[in-house]
Design a protein around this motif. Sequence first.
Motif, PDB file in Angstrom:
ATOM      1  N   VAL A  28       6.807  28.678  81.501  1.00 49.61           N
ATOM      2  CA  VAL A  28       6.099  29.653  80.650  1.00 49.61           C
ATOM      3  C   VAL A  28       4.646  29.768  81.082  1.00 49.61           C
ATOM      4  O   VAL A  28       4.085  30.885  81.129  1.00 49.61           O
ATOM      5  CB  VAL A  28       6.217  29.247  79.160  1.00 49.61           C
ATOM      6  N   ALA A  29       4.004  28.642  81.409  1.00 47.28           N
ATOM      7  CA  ALA A  29       2.594  28.673  81.821  1.00 47.28           C
ATOM      8  C   ALA A  29       2.411  29.435  83.123  1.00 47.28           C
ATOM      9  O   ALA A  29       1.439  30.186  83.287  1.00 47.28           O
ATOM     10  CB  ALA A  29       2.064  27.255  81.963  1.00 47.28           C
ATOM     11  N   ALA A  47       4.463  31.805  84.212  1.00 49.26           N
ATOM     12  CA  ALA A  47       4.789  33.212  83.962  1.00 49.26           C
ATOM     13  C   ALA A  47       3.632  33.950  83.297  1.00 49.26           C
ATOM     14  O   ALA A  47       3.343  35.096  83.636  1.00 49.26           O
ATOM     15  CB  ALA A  47       6.037  33.314  83.095  1.00 49.26           C
ATOM     16  N   TYR A  48       2.954  33.277  82.366  1.00 50.19           N
ATOM     17  CA  TYR A  48       1.871  33.946  81.625  1.00 50.19           C
ATOM     18  C   TYR A  48       0.486  33.605  82.156  1.00 50.19           C
ATOM     19  O   TYR A  48      -0.493  34.218  81.734  1.00 50.19           O
ATOM     20  CB  TYR A  48       1.948  33.582  80.131  1.00 50.19           C
ATOM     21  N   ALA A  49       0.381  32.643  83.046  1.00 48.45           N
ATOM     22  CA  ALA A  49      -0.896  32.213  83.629  1.00 48.45           C
ATOM     23  C   ALA A  49      -1.919  31.924  82.540  1.00 48.45           C
ATOM     24  O   ALA A  49      -3.078  32.325  82.616  1.00 48.45           O
ATOM     25  CB  ALA A  49      -1.414  33.255  84.618  1.00 48.45           C
ATOM     26  N   HIS A  50      -1.498  31.177  81.534  1.00 50.48           N
ATOM     27  CA  HIS A  50      -2.372  30.843  80.420  1.00 50.48           C
ATOM     28  C   HIS A  50      -2.844  29.399  80.592  1.00 50.48           C
ATOM     29  O   HIS A  50      -2.027  28.486  80.674  1.00 50.48           O
ATOM     30  CB  HIS A  50      -1.616  31.020  79.098  1.00 50.48           C
ATOM     31  N   LEU A  86      -1.580  26.614  78.067  1.00 49.42           N
ATOM     32  CA  LEU A  86      -0.207  26.177  78.318  1.00 49.42           C
ATOM     33  C   LEU A  86      -0.142  25.198  79.488  1.00 49.42           C
ATOM     34  O   LEU A  86       0.659  24.261  79.473  1.00 49.42           O
ATOM     35  CB  LEU A  86       0.697  27.383  78.589  1.00 49.42           C
TER      36      LEU A  86
END
Length: 109
Positions: free
Chosen positions: A66-67, A69-72, A75
């Motif tokens: 998830v991190a 994929a979203y580059a947050h 996360l």
Amino acid sequence: MKDVRLSPHEKRVLAEMERALGRDPALARRLQEIRAPLACPARRRSRALTAAVIAFAVVSLTLLAVAVAYAHPVLLWVFAATWLLTLAGLIRLTLRWSRGMRSTPPVIE
């Protein structure tokens, strides 16, 4: 199997051997482990730790996906924290496993 009759001398020798084996604490501990392997609290703790490590591994890999994929960045930090917990659990499991693999040397009297 046929009934085997022992002579009085053989009965005495057998009783003496049983008494000698009964005084051996390492043998008693080993026999107890064989009789009740699942009742051992250490084994239950080890299974709980194994389940926790697997759960942390699944959560951390999911967070990684998830991190990425979203580059947050938050996360990524949460992933890093769960991954460290997973590694700590893996190290502890490895140490327990390696201690269990050591065999105690025989006692020579």
